[in-house]
Write an enzyme that holds these catalytic residues in place. Structure first.
Site, PDB file in Angstrom:
ATOM      1  N   ASP A 227       0.851  -1.184   0.000  1.00 36.54           N
ATOM      2  CA  ASP A 227       0.000   0.000   0.000  1.00 36.54           C
ATOM      3  C   ASP A 227       0.892   1.242   0.000  1.00 36.54           C
ATOM      4  O   ASP A 227       1.797   1.366   0.834  1.00 36.54           O
ATOM      5  CB  ASP A 227      -0.909  -0.003   1.230  1.00 36.54           C
ATOM      6  CG  ASP A 227      -1.946   1.096   1.163  1.00 36.54           C
ATOM      7  OD1 ASP A 227      -2.986   0.886   0.528  1.00 36.54           O
ATOM      8  OD2 ASP A 227      -1.689   2.182   1.740  1.00 36.54           O
ATOM      9  N   ASN A 235      -2.302  13.006  -4.220  1.00 34.89           N
ATOM     10  CA  ASN A 235      -3.419  13.385  -5.098  1.00 34.89           C
ATOM     11  C   ASN A 235      -3.943  14.766  -4.762  1.00 34.89           C
ATOM     12  O   ASN A 235      -4.214  15.588  -5.659  1.00 34.89           O
ATOM     13  CB  ASN A 235      -4.553  12.357  -4.972  1.00 34.89           C
ATOM     14  CG  ASN A 235      -4.322  11.129  -5.827  1.00 34.89           C
ATOM     15  OD1 ASN A 235      -3.613  11.195  -6.828  1.00 34.89           O
ATOM     16  ND2 ASN A 235      -4.895  10.008  -5.436  1.00 34.89           N
ATOM     17  N   ASP A 244      -1.433   9.304 -10.866  1.00 32.56           N
ATOM     18  CA  ASP A 244      -1.340   8.244 -11.885  1.00 32.56           C
ATOM     19  C   ASP A 244       0.115   7.962 -12.251  1.00 32.56           C
ATOM     20  O   ASP A 244       0.505   6.813 -12.465  1.00 32.56           O
ATOM     21  CB  ASP A 244      -2.123   8.651 -13.141  1.00 32.56           C
ATOM     22  CG  ASP A 244      -3.624   8.619 -12.919  1.00 32.56           C
ATOM     23  OD1 ASP A 244      -4.061   8.034 -11.900  1.00 32.56           O
ATOM     24  OD2 ASP A 244      -4.362   9.186 -13.746  1.00 32.56           O
ATOM     25  N   GLU A 270      -4.519   2.403  -4.594  1.00 39.46           N
ATOM     26  CA  GLU A 270      -3.064   2.487  -4.458  1.00 39.46           C
ATOM     27  C   GLU A 270      -2.474   1.221  -3.861  1.00 39.46           C
ATOM     28  O   GLU A 270      -1.348   1.219  -3.370  1.00 39.46           O
ATOM     29  CB  GLU A 270      -2.695   3.694  -3.582  1.00 39.46           C
ATOM     30  CG  GLU A 270      -3.040   3.572  -2.117  1.00 39.46           C
ATOM     31  CD  GLU A 270      -4.464   4.015  -1.783  1.00 39.46           C
ATOM     32  OE1 GLU A 270      -4.730   4.291  -0.611  1.00 39.46           O
ATOM     33  OE2 GLU A 270      -5.301   4.099  -2.717  1.00 39.46           O
TER      34      GLU A 270
END
Length: 352
Positions: A227, A235, A244, A270
């Site tokens: 993770d 973000n 991305d 993620e």
């Protein structure tokens, strides 16, 4: 070549039978035996040429294809020379080169064979005319017509075969295109479009098969869940397009360090999953640590203020425990890695 030898034996049999039948060379007054020197020489040349061709083919020399065609011409011309004075309709043997052109699918050979057969037939009749002015020119004309018809029919067959060949090639190309499109479609269904790793569905299918194999044969199996730490901040701070980029770079790092026996997928958001097989728990932990370290060292220019790290939970599968238990234990190890400071690998240890 077997057909050539059979044709020669048939020719030789006919020569042996003709003397006893009382045939004469063009006129009853002038009798010529089929065993006179010219015909024996002709037979010898046929045998010599066939034997030479046979040896050439067995030794796999070059131009074997052309030599086989020439052998057909030699048999037909010398065979006609042997039978022409004695057998009505001996001209039919000159069709052999035309048939050979069909076997080899060569239009050029077809035309050359037809023209050379007509030329040879003409020379033979002109030579015979000097001995017998009453020679049957009607037979000559019919023979020429038969050869021309053979060439025309052969041309139609070759054109039709070319059409069929083109249709088959087109069909094969269409089939290959469908296979490629199907392979691409299957890959798109199995892959995550953003990262290029396998998707969630494919991961579970593969894991279920591996667990079944492990339960049956006791093959080592280890599951790691990765993770990305603080991914929401990336973000929120830089935008989803930078997120991305981070996902792609992390996936590329995992792929680069993955050994051929292992399997990686984007599990969701993620989070990534890696299956380690054919290795010990310690070796799986070492490989997971290499992945963690490589991700930490990624040169991410767009999120330099927030270096990307991952927390990894790792668990070894116990035969018979099932997929749900494996995931629960791996998730517990990942949760422990997150709570204890992130950016680390935690190996699940059973309480028993």
């Amino acid at each position: 070549m077997n057909g050539y030898w059979a044709s020669f034996l048939a020719l030789l049999t006919a020569q042996c039978l003709l003397p006893s039948s009382g045939h004469a060379f063009f006129s009853p007054e002038t009798y010529v035996s089929t065993f006179d020197l010219p015909y024996l020489v002709s037979d010898f040349l046929i045998v010599l040429f066939l034997a030479g061709t046979e040896v050439w083919l067995r030794l796999n020399y070059r131009y074997s294809h052309n030599l086989v065609l020439v052998s057909g011409l030699v048999i037909s011309y010398l065979g006609f020379y042997d039978l022409f004075p004695f057998v009505n309709g001996a001209e039919i043997i000159l069709i052999l080169p035309v048939l050979l052109a069909l076997v080899h699918f060569s239009r050029a050979v077809l035309y050359i064979s037809g023209l050379s057969s007509i030329l040879f037939l003409s020379l033979t009749y002109l030579s015979a005319h000097s001995n017998n002015p009453r020679i049957d020119w009607l037979g000559f004309g019919m023979a020429v017509i038969y050869i021309l018809l053979g060439v025309l029919v052969g041309r139609a067959i070759l054109e039709r075969s070319q059409e069929l060949r083109s249709s088959m090639e087109s069909l094969v190309k269409s089939e290959q295109k469908l296979i490629v499109e199907k392979a691409i479609s299957d890959k798109l269904l199995k892959m995550d479009a953003l990262t290029g790793l396998y998707n969630h569905k494919t991961f579970h299918e593969y894991l279920e098969n591996l667990i079944l194999h492990c339960d049956t044969n006791g093959v080592p199996l280890h599951l790691a869940l990765l993770d990305i730490d603080n991914f929401k901040k990336v973000n929120d701070t830089y935008g989803h397009w930078v997120g991305d980029v981070v996902l792609k770079d992390v996936a590329g790092c995992i792929t680069e360090l993955l050994s051929p026996n292992n399997f990686a997928a984007r599990y969701g958001g993620e989070e990534f999953a890696v299956i380690f097989t054919d290795t010990s728990a310690r070796q799986a932990a070492e490989e997971a640590e290499q992945i963690r370290k490589a991700i930490e060292d990624l040169p991410l220019t767009h999120s330099r203020a927030h270096p990307v790290t991952v927390s990894i939970g790792l668990c070894s599968y116990r035969p018979g425990s099932g997929k749900e238990t494996l995931f629960r234990n791996t998730d517990d190890a990942l949760y422990q890695a997150k709570r204890s400071g992130k950016n680390k690998v935690v190996l699940y240890e059973s309480a028993d």
